[in-house]
Design a protein around this motif. Structure first.
Motif, PDB file in Angstrom:
ATOM      1  N   PRO A  76      25.646  -1.570  22.243  1.00 61.41           N
ATOM      2  CA  PRO A  76      26.154  -2.300  23.311  1.00 61.41           C
ATOM      3  C   PRO A  76      25.328  -3.468  23.650  1.00 61.41           C
ATOM      4  O   PRO A  76      26.073  -4.440  24.149  1.00 61.41           O
ATOM      5  CB  PRO A  76      26.451  -1.253  24.422  1.00 61.41           C
ATOM      6  CG  PRO A  76      26.490   0.016  23.959  1.00 61.41           C
ATOM      7  CD  PRO A  76      25.548  -0.087  22.664  1.00 61.41           C
ATOM      8  N   ASP A  77      24.030  -3.264  23.620  1.00 60.75           N
ATOM      9  CA  ASP A  77      23.156  -4.524  24.009  1.00 60.75           C
ATOM     10  C   ASP A  77      22.957  -5.671  22.670  1.00 60.75           C
ATOM     11  O   ASP A  77      22.437  -6.446  23.186  1.00 60.75           O
ATOM     12  CB  ASP A  77      22.006  -4.073  24.343  1.00 60.75           C
ATOM     13  CG  ASP A  77      21.227  -3.207  23.550  1.00 60.75           C
ATOM     14  OD1 ASP A  77      22.039  -2.762  22.498  1.00 60.75           O
ATOM     15  OD2 ASP A  77      19.961  -2.988  23.491  1.00 60.75           O
ATOM     16  N   ARG A  78      23.517  -5.395  21.601  1.00 58.86           N
ATOM     17  CA  ARG A  78      23.607  -6.304  20.489  1.00 58.86           C
ATOM     18  C   ARG A  78      24.581  -7.427  20.543  1.00 58.86           C
ATOM     19  O   ARG A  78      25.731  -6.795  20.275  1.00 58.86           O
ATOM     20  CB  ARG A  78      23.444  -5.501  19.183  1.00 58.86           C
ATOM     21  CG  ARG A  78      22.156  -4.721  19.083  1.00 58.86           C
ATOM     22  CD  ARG A  78      20.902  -5.204  18.956  1.00 58.86           C
ATOM     23  NE  ARG A  78      20.661  -6.322  17.985  1.00 58.86           N
ATOM     24  CZ  ARG A  78      20.173  -5.955  16.773  1.00 58.86           C
ATOM     25  NH1 ARG A  78      20.047  -4.609  16.520  1.00 58.86           N
ATOM     26  NH2 ARG A  78      19.979  -6.601  15.796  1.00 58.86           N
ATOM     27  N   HIS A  79      24.425  -8.649  20.806  1.00 59.60           N
ATOM     28  CA  HIS A  79      25.448  -9.595  20.736  1.00 59.60           C
ATOM     29  C   HIS A  79      25.335 -10.360  19.535  1.00 59.60           C
ATOM     30  O   HIS A  79      24.953 -11.522  19.667  1.00 59.60           O
ATOM     31  CB  HIS A  79      25.368 -10.382  22.054  1.00 59.60           C
ATOM     32  CG  HIS A  79      25.312  -9.443  23.265  1.00 59.60           C
ATOM     33  ND1 HIS A  79      26.615  -9.038  23.948  1.00 59.60           N
ATOM     34  CD2 HIS A  79      24.582  -9.145  24.298  1.00 59.60           C
ATOM     35  CE1 HIS A  79      26.532  -8.361  24.637  1.00 59.60           C
ATOM     36  NE2 HIS A  79      25.055  -8.324  25.031  1.00 59.60           N
ATOM     37  N   LEU A  80      25.316  -9.989  18.427  1.00 62.06           N
ATOM     38  CA  LEU A  80      25.403 -10.420  17.109  1.00 62.06           C
ATOM     39  C   LEU A  80      26.789 -11.089  16.836  1.00 62.06           C
ATOM     40  O   LEU A  80      27.955 -10.562  17.035  1.00 62.06           O
ATOM     41  CB  LEU A  80      24.792  -9.852  16.107  1.00 62.06           C
ATOM     42  CG  LEU A  80      23.460  -9.072  16.341  1.00 62.06           C
ATOM     43  CD1 LEU A  80      23.149  -7.975  15.161  1.00 62.06           C
ATOM     44  CD2 LEU A  80      22.401 -10.344  16.434  1.00 62.06           C
ATOM     45  N   PRO A  81      26.898 -12.079  15.962  1.00 68.62           N
ATOM     46  CA  PRO A  81      27.933 -12.533  15.402  1.00 68.62           C
ATOM     47  C   PRO A  81      28.672 -11.546  14.640  1.00 68.62           C
ATOM     48  O   PRO A  81      28.175 -10.609  13.973  1.00 68.62           O
ATOM     49  CB  PRO A  81      27.825 -13.698  14.477  1.00 68.62           C
ATOM     50  CG  PRO A  81      26.167 -14.100  14.988  1.00 68.62           C
ATOM     51  CD  PRO A  81      25.826 -12.924  15.493  1.00 68.62           C
ATOM     52  N   ILE A  82      30.015 -11.114  14.876  1.00 68.63           N
ATOM     53  CA  ILE A  82      30.907 -10.175  14.114  1.00 68.63           C
ATOM     54  C   ILE A  82      31.269 -10.757  12.822  1.00 68.63           C
ATOM     55  O   ILE A  82      31.805 -11.699  12.796  1.00 68.63           O
ATOM     56  CB  ILE A  82      32.137  -9.779  14.724  1.00 68.63           C
ATOM     57  CG1 ILE A  82      31.665  -9.331  16.213  1.00 68.63           C
ATOM     58  CG2 ILE A  82      32.814  -8.514  14.200  1.00 68.63           C
ATOM     59  CD1 ILE A  82      30.611  -8.132  16.510  1.00 68.63           C
ATOM     60  N   ALA A  83      30.660  -9.946  11.746  1.00 75.66           N
ATOM     61  CA  ALA A  83      31.057 -10.600  10.305  1.00 75.66           C
ATOM     62  C   ALA A  83      30.773  -9.450   9.322  1.00 75.66           C
ATOM     63  O   ALA A  83      29.997  -8.692   9.229  1.00 75.66           O
ATOM     64  CB  ALA A  83      29.573 -11.567  10.114  1.00 75.66           C
ATOM     65  N   TRP A  84      31.609  -9.620   8.244  1.00 80.32           N
ATOM     66  CA  TRP A  84      31.719  -9.133   7.335  1.00 80.32           C
ATOM     67  C   TRP A  84      30.313  -9.461   6.197  1.00 80.32           C
ATOM     68  O   TRP A  84      30.137 -10.798   6.143  1.00 80.32           O
ATOM     69  CB  TRP A  84      32.799  -9.158   6.252  1.00 80.32           C
ATOM     70  CG  TRP A  84      34.175  -8.339   6.753  1.00 80.32           C
ATOM     71  CD1 TRP A  84      35.086  -9.102   7.441  1.00 80.32           C
ATOM     72  CD2 TRP A  84      34.286  -7.036   6.578  1.00 80.32           C
ATOM     73  NE1 TRP A  84      35.959  -8.196   7.613  1.00 80.32           N
ATOM     74  CE2 TRP A  84      35.548  -6.837   7.222  1.00 80.32           C
ATOM     75  CE3 TRP A  84      33.585  -6.062   5.901  1.00 80.32           C
ATOM     76  CZ2 TRP A  84      36.277  -5.837   7.081  1.00 80.32           C
ATOM     77  CZ3 TRP A  84      34.240  -4.858   5.725  1.00 80.32           C
ATOM     78  CH2 TRP A  84      35.473  -4.766   6.313  1.00 80.32           C
ATOM     79  N   THR A  85      29.474  -8.308   6.021  1.00 81.88           N
ATOM     80  CA  THR A  85      28.212  -8.688   4.982  1.00 81.88           C
ATOM     81  C   THR A  85      28.731  -8.170   3.649  1.00 81.88           C
ATOM     82  O   THR A  85      28.700  -6.895   3.601  1.00 81.88           O
ATOM     83  CB  THR A  85      27.152  -8.009   5.733  1.00 81.88           C
ATOM     84  OG1 THR A  85      27.186  -8.451   6.994  1.00 81.88           O
ATOM     85  CG2 THR A  85      25.984  -8.295   4.940  1.00 81.88           C
ATOM     86  N   PRO A  86      28.392  -8.838   2.808  1.00 80.49           N
ATOM     87  CA  PRO A  86      28.068  -8.178   1.354  1.00 80.49           C
ATOM     88  C   PRO A  86      27.100  -7.897   0.946  1.00 80.49           C
ATOM     89  O   PRO A  86      26.105  -8.322   1.374  1.00 80.49           O
ATOM     90  CB  PRO A  86      28.820  -9.587   0.397  1.00 80.49           C
ATOM     91  CG  PRO A  86      28.323 -10.781   1.431  1.00 80.49           C
ATOM     92  CD  PRO A  86      28.014 -10.357   2.616  1.00 80.49           C
ATOM     93  N   TYR A  87      27.022  -6.656   0.133  1.00 81.99           N
ATOM     94  CA  TYR A  87      25.767  -6.147  -0.407  1.00 81.99           C
ATOM     95  C   TYR A  87      25.601  -6.430  -1.664  1.00 81.99           C
ATOM     96  O   TYR A  87      26.875  -6.185  -2.545  1.00 81.99           O
ATOM     97  CB  TYR A  87      25.803  -4.660  -0.017  1.00 81.99           C
ATOM     98  CG  TYR A  87      25.445  -4.263   1.413  1.00 81.99           C
ATOM     99  CD1 TYR A  87      24.242  -3.687   1.587  1.00 81.99           C
ATOM    100  CD2 TYR A  87      26.429  -4.525   2.438  1.00 81.99           C
ATOM    101  CE1 TYR A  87      23.845  -3.405   3.209  1.00 81.99           C
ATOM    102  CE2 TYR A  87      25.887  -4.316   3.659  1.00 81.99           C
ATOM    103  CZ  TYR A  87      24.871  -3.699   4.014  1.00 81.99           C
ATOM    104  OH  TYR A  87      24.450  -3.212   5.445  1.00 81.99           O
TER     105      TYR A  87
END
Length: 267
Positions: A76-87
């Motif tokens: 809840p305290d992490r305000h990172l951009p919501i993004a698809w991440t390729p591996y």
């Protein structure tokens, strides 16, 4: 989209094991797990199974029983951009992670074990674009390709293609194939002569709130129908469907703002 993706095997099945440097998985970290599963379940027909538990609240999306993507919950305290991440696949994630540092990138997470599934790290290239590294054990990666609802292609949108392409080339030994389109700054990354990912330099056309980032394309049967469904589910259309040499493409976001593309591939 800079290049047509590699075709799938029989019955839409992908490789049993991915060559190092090949995008092998895509994952999304969100705040609302239940709402996100409902959105993508309705959009792509995905079903979900939990785990691996070492990643916290996390589910694997399945299509006809084949794993195609992952969704996890942000604290809840992490305000990172919501993004698809390729591996990107690696035979030695620790060695690749060290190479990320040596080549001017940054390591943000790991390397760490995901139980018996595999070992991972998450880093960013010198321009700031985030990507993952995956060393497979029991979980080899995306298990299907070519069918609607499966990842079709991954492309890096960045300021300028050539310099950041050198970073990825140093990590995985890609061959660079410039795209001959007037006015376009595009490079295709190839392994053994086949295209596996693209880099598109767009200069100041990058979104101010995102900066350089990887964009995942998901296959759909009909792009226009999928856009209507997406809008009805609370997603947003960023660029309307347009015809390209590789198919009909649109750029969209899910309700939490994660950007991705829909592609109705040319057959």
């Amino acid at each position: 989209m800079t290049e047509a993706p590699e075709s799938a095997g029989p019955n839409g099945r992908a490789h049993t094991r991915y060559t190092p440097g090949t995008p092998c998985w895509v994952s999304l970290m969100v705040h609302g797990m239940a709402a996100t599963q409902a959105f993508y379940g309705e959009l792509f027909g995905w079903e979900f199974e939990p785990g691996p538990h070492q990643l916290g609240p996390y589910v694997r999306a399945l299509l006809d029983g084949q794993e195609v993507a992952g969704i996890g919950q942000l604290p809840p305290d992490r305000h990172l951009p919501i993004a698809w991440t390729p591996y990107l696949a690696s035979d030695d994630v620790d060695l690749t992670a060290e190479s990320v540092r040596l080549c001017g990138g940054t390591l943000g997470v790991g390397p760490l074990d995901a139980g018996e599934a595999g070992r991972l790290a998450i880093g960013s290239d010198p321009s700031g674009a985030v990507f993952g590294i995956w060393q497979a054990r029991e979980h080899l990666g995306t298990g299907a390709a070519g069918a609607p609802g499966t990842p079709a292609w991954n492309e890096l949108l960045t300021f300028e293609a050539a310099s950041v392409a050198k970073f990825y080339e140093a990590l995985f030994g890609y061959e660079e194939r410039p795209v001959a389109l007037a006015g376009f700054d595009c490079v295709t990354l190839c392994l053994d002569g086949r295209p596996v990912a693209g880099i598109h330099g767009v200069g100041h056309a990058l979104p101010r709130d995102r900066g350089p980032h990887w964009l995942t394309y998901f296959e759909v049967a009909d792009a226009d129908t999928a856009l209507e469904r997406l809008a009805g589910l609370g997603g947003h259309v960023l660029t309307a469907a347009r015809d390209t040499p590789h198919g009909r493409v649109a750029t969209v976001t899910d309700p939490e703002g994660a950007r991705f593309a829909l592609i109705q591939s040319s057959r």
